[in-house]
Structures are given as structure tokens and as C-alpha cells.
Design an enzyme around this catalytic site. Structure first.
Site, short mmCIF file in Angstrom:
data_model
loop_
_atom_site.label_atom_id
_atom_site.label_comp_id
_atom_site.label_asym_id
_atom_site.label_seq_id
_atom_site.Cartn_x
_atom_site.Cartn_y
_atom_site.Cartn_z
N LYS A 121 0.81 -1.18 0.34
CA LYS A 121 0.46 0.40 0.05
C LYS A 121 0.99 1.07 -0.38
CE LYS A 121 -3.97 0.40 0.59
NZ LYS A 121 -5.65 -0.61 0.69
N1 GLU Z 1 -7.23 0.09 -2.64
C1 GLU Z 1 -8.34 -0.62 -3.85
C2 GLU Z 1 -8.03 -1.96 -2.16
O1 GLU Z 1 -8.15 -1.22 -1.01
C3 GLU Z 1 -7.47 -1.97 -4.52
C4 GLU Z 1 -6.16 -2.56 -4.25
C5 GLU Z 1 -5.85 -3.16 -6.27
O2 GLU Z 1 -6.91 -3.01 -6.57
O3 GLU Z 1 -4.62 -3.54 -5.86
O4 GLU Z 1 -8.74 -3.15 -1.99
#
Ligand code: GLU
Length: 436
Positions: A121
Site C-alpha cells: 500500500k
Molecule cells: N485500494 C484497493 C483496496 O484497498 C484496491 C487495490 C488494488 O486494486 O490493488 O483493495
């Protein structure tokens, strides 16, 4: 081209001084599952802490000629099952603790739905609503440029998260591709369709939630055609959640974003009216003047609305020890990451609330991100029907795996989801063994 379809949302937080942080909460969830599974110390040591935490400063030229220095983070929590995967959040309250928690949840989210990805993240401490489009682009490009060695289609693949969308993904993909002197769409997901994005990605998080809610409603014998719904957060996930559940026959009685919380308990709210309103306004402030809705004095009270289905779709730590006793829907479907704290979970469970946990409930987003990555690498693009049916297959299987595990171990759905995910991550770590 606009940056994103819906405006940014900055939800307030309920966190008080005694509430644990997001990462502390994540670890409490992990430890509860690890205890049930009787994990060894070695197994815990292999997967608990993030593998790599990167913090950078991003100097950016502002429109008035000044240089402003923003703080950026990327955390790679675990890469045993595949490249790190997870979004990048632009928000003034982003902290390393939060990004660590979010990366941690990504590892287990990808494992619950069984896609070959690890957890990562990123975040930038910035309020994008204060930036011009040009400033936003420079922040996004500088973030990618500073972190470029971390990323790659087989290394770490970012995606959208709170306040980031297809436009930002396009700038980041372009920055990466320019540096590499190659066209590399698979380095990032959530791109615009024209640039290698996947059909169905924008609505994927909400669509995945809907597949889970349908399964849960069947198990709990709830008729969705008679169900009432409240949605906290009307960004990408929340607005599609309201729209899709209404199509299933549910009545949306309350919605909120940074501009306020609104209800219409009799007729319900038409989410399309709110979406139309947001085309002309930054947020839902003033929505009561253009639609038949009333405004809540305190937006947090929306969470206490006596509905069948409550959808937290904003930020973490919204349902905490203090307000949990008053939160009594039949189902909480967590579109946000970490909206309920570990302490709140215990209270909600005692009150018979069925929680579809974030790492399962909102996994549709990353699942379609995985489909996007697959399509980029194949150079062949799927029709919407294929995306939808593959997503349904992944989500329905994951939901039922978690449900059966919760029965087998006599634990709630969150701990059950962690048990499945930890088993999968641990298994791969053991198969790979230690290098050197
Ligand atoms: N930000 C989204 C989540 O929390 C998507 C992450 C992604 O598609 O890699 O799952």
C-alpha cells in the site's frame, strides 16, 4: 478529462485517545486468528511485520512558483504469494501506521480470494482538493519517480485507493513507462480503459460486495427486495454500492460524505440523484435542497440507523468501542478497509451483527485489478460479461470458504477470513523456504 468521477471525501474519525491505531487493530485481528490456528513463533515471524517500508519526500513546484514538499510512503507487507499489490491513497491524514495496516490487509485480502499477489500500500500526505490538476499531476509523477525501483509488474503493482483514480494511474503508468523506455501497462491497475484498464474495474469493489451480500442474505434469510441500506462514504466504492444494491431491490435510506449525511426513510434515496449532484458540487453539502432528503445533525449518527445492511465505505476506525453498542444492522458489509476496530467487533458480535469483513467484502477491487494485470500481460481484453462472471466466481467461492471456516472453528467471519488467508500465505512461505 477529470481526475476522478467522484470528488474526494475526507470523513471524520471516531477515534478517541484510548482507541488502538489501525496497525494495532490489524495485529489484534491477526493474533486472534494465529491463536485459533496455533501458529508457531516462526510462522508468525514470517508474516506479521511488513517486509519493506519506504518513506520519501516529494518536492513539487506549485502553481504560484513555490516548492512544497510532500511526504510519501510505500509499504510492501508480504510478497510470498506474488508481487506486492495495493492502492495509493492521497489524504491529509495518511500516516506510516495507516499505510502499514492497509498493506497488511492487502496481503490477506489477496490470499482470501486466492489471487497470486502479495500485499502493499502507498500513500501521500496531501489534501488533493486543495491542488490544481497540474499540481496533482506533478505530485503523482514525482511519487512514481521517487519510488520507481520498488515497482514493476512482477515486483509491486499499485492501484487506486481513497482520492486516487484512473487519471492518476495514467500519469503514474506514463512516468514508469517513460523511465523504462517501454510501454508497461501491467505496472499499475485501475487505469482508464483506453490505456489498458479493465472493464468493470470502477465498480468492482462494490460489485464484489454485492456478491457477498447476496450470499449472506441467503444464509440469514433476508429478502434483499425488502432490505434497507445506509452507506457511509459516497466515493467510488460507496456510490457504486448504493447504485448496485438499489438495482437488487434494496431501499437506500441514508448516505453521507464529507459534505454531510442525509436520509429519506420513507421513499429512500435515489443514488443517481446524488451522483448527478456531485457532477456539479465538490461534495454532498446542500444535497437536501435538490432532493427529498433530510440532513443528519451529526453525520456519525448515520452508522446507528436501524437498517438491515450498513455499508461503511469511507475510512478506518469508524465503528469503535464507544459507538458500537448503538450500531445494530443485520449485516455490516465493509467496503472500506478497517472501519470496525477489534474492540467494536466483539460488541457487534454480541449484538448479533453479521460482519462481512473488509478483506473479503471489498476484495472485488483487487480481484478485477488482477484481471486487469492478466489482460495487460496477455494483450487481450475481456468483455464486461467475462469480468463480471469471473468476479462472481471468485467472490462466491471466497465467501463460502470463509463462512464454512467460521463454522468449523466457531469464530466470526473476520477471524475465519484471516485463518484461510494465513494458511495460504504460510503454506507458500514454507514451500519457498528461506534463501541463504
Ligand atoms: N485500494 C484497493 C483496496 O484497498 C484496491 C487495490 C488494488 O486494486 O490493488 O483493495
Amino acid at each position: 478529462m477529470t481526475q476522478q468521477k467522484y470528488p474526494p471525501r475526507h470523513m471524520g474519525t471516531m477515534m478517541g485517545p484510548v482507541d488502538p491505531s489501525a496497525f494495532e487493530n490489524a495485529l489484534m485481528q491477526f493474533e486472534a486468528a494465529a491463536k485459533t490456528m496455533k501458529l508457531t513463533d516462526d510462522q508468525v515471524a514470517m508474516i506479521k511485520e511488513p517486509r519493506r517500508t519506504t518513506e520519501v519526500k516529494l518536492p513539487v513546484r506549485m502553481d504560484d512558483g513555490r516548492i512544497e514538499v510532500f511526504q510519501g510512503f510505500r509499504v510492501q507487507h508480504n510478497i510470498a504469494r506474488g508481487p506486492a499489490k495495493g492502492g495509493i491513497r492521497f489524504h491529509p491524514d495518511v500516516s506510516i501506521d495507516e499505510v502499514k495496516a492497509l498493506a497488511f490487509w492487502m496481503t490477506f485480502k489477496c490470499a482470501v480470494v486466492d489471487i497470486p499477489m502479495g500485499g502493499g500500500k502507498g500513500g501521500v500526505v496531501v489534501d488533493p482538493s486543495n491542488l490544481s490538476l497540474g499540481e496533482l499531476e506533478r505530485v503523482a509523477r514525482r511519487y512514481m519517480a521517487e519510488m520507481i525501483d520498488l515497482f514493476g509488474p512482477d515486483r509491486d503493482i499499485p492501484a487506486p485507493d481513497v482520492n486516487t483514480g484512473p487519471m492518476i494511474m495514467a500519469w503514474m503508468m506514463d512516468t514508469y513507462s517513460m523511465h523504462h523506455r517501454d510501454n508497461v501497462p501491467a505496472v499499475i491497475t485501475g487505469k482508464p480503459l483506453e490505456l489498458g484498464g479493465s472493464r468493470g474495474r470502477a465498480s468492482a469493489t462494490a460489485q464484489g460486495m454485492v456478491f457477498c451480500v447476496r450470499e449472506a442474505a441467503q444464509k440469514l434469510k433476508i429478502d434483499l427486495k425488502k432490505a434497507t441500506v445506509a452507506v457511509q462514504g459516497f466515493g467510488n466504492a460507496g456510490s457504486f454500492a448504493a447504485k448496485l444494491l438499489r438495482e437488487d431491490g434494496c431501499k437506500i435510506v441514508a448516505i453521507s460524505d464529507i459534505g454531510g449525511a442525509f436520509h429519506n426513510r420513507q421513499q429512500g434515496i435515489n443514488p443517481d440523484e446524488a451522483i448527478d449532484f456531485l457532477r456539479e458540487h465538490k461534495n454532498l453539502k446542500g444535497f437536501e435542497r435538490s432532493a427529498e432528503v433530510s440532513r443528519f445533525d451529526d453525520p456519525m449518527v448515520l452508522l446507528e440507523e436501524p437498517v438491515d445492511i450498513l455499508i461503511p465505505a469511507a475510512l478506518e476506525n469508524q465503528i469503535v468501542k464507544k459507538n458500537a453498542p448503538r450500531v445494530k444492522p443485520k449485516i455490516i458489509a465493509e467496503c472500506a478497509n478497517g472501519p470496525c476496530t477489534f474492540d467494536a467487533d466483539a460488541i457487534l458480535e454480541r449484538n448479533g451483527v453479521f460482519i462481512i469483513p473488509d478483506i473479503l467484502c471489498n476484495a472485488g477491487g483487487v480481484t478485477v485489478s488482477y484481471f486487469e494485470w492478466v489482460q495487460n500481460r496477455m494483450g487481450y481484453y475481456w468483455e464486461s460479461e467475462r469480468v463480471l462472471s469471473e468476479l462472481e466466481r471468485y467472490m462466491v467461492k471466497a465467501f463460502n470458504d470463509v463462512y464454512e471456516t467460521s463454522k468449523k472453528y466457531k469464530v466470526n467471519m473476520r477471524i475465519a477470513a484471516f485463518i484461510i488467508a494465513i494458511e495460504r500465505v504460510t503454506r507458500v512461505s514454507e514451500l519457498r523456504g528461506l534463501y541463504a
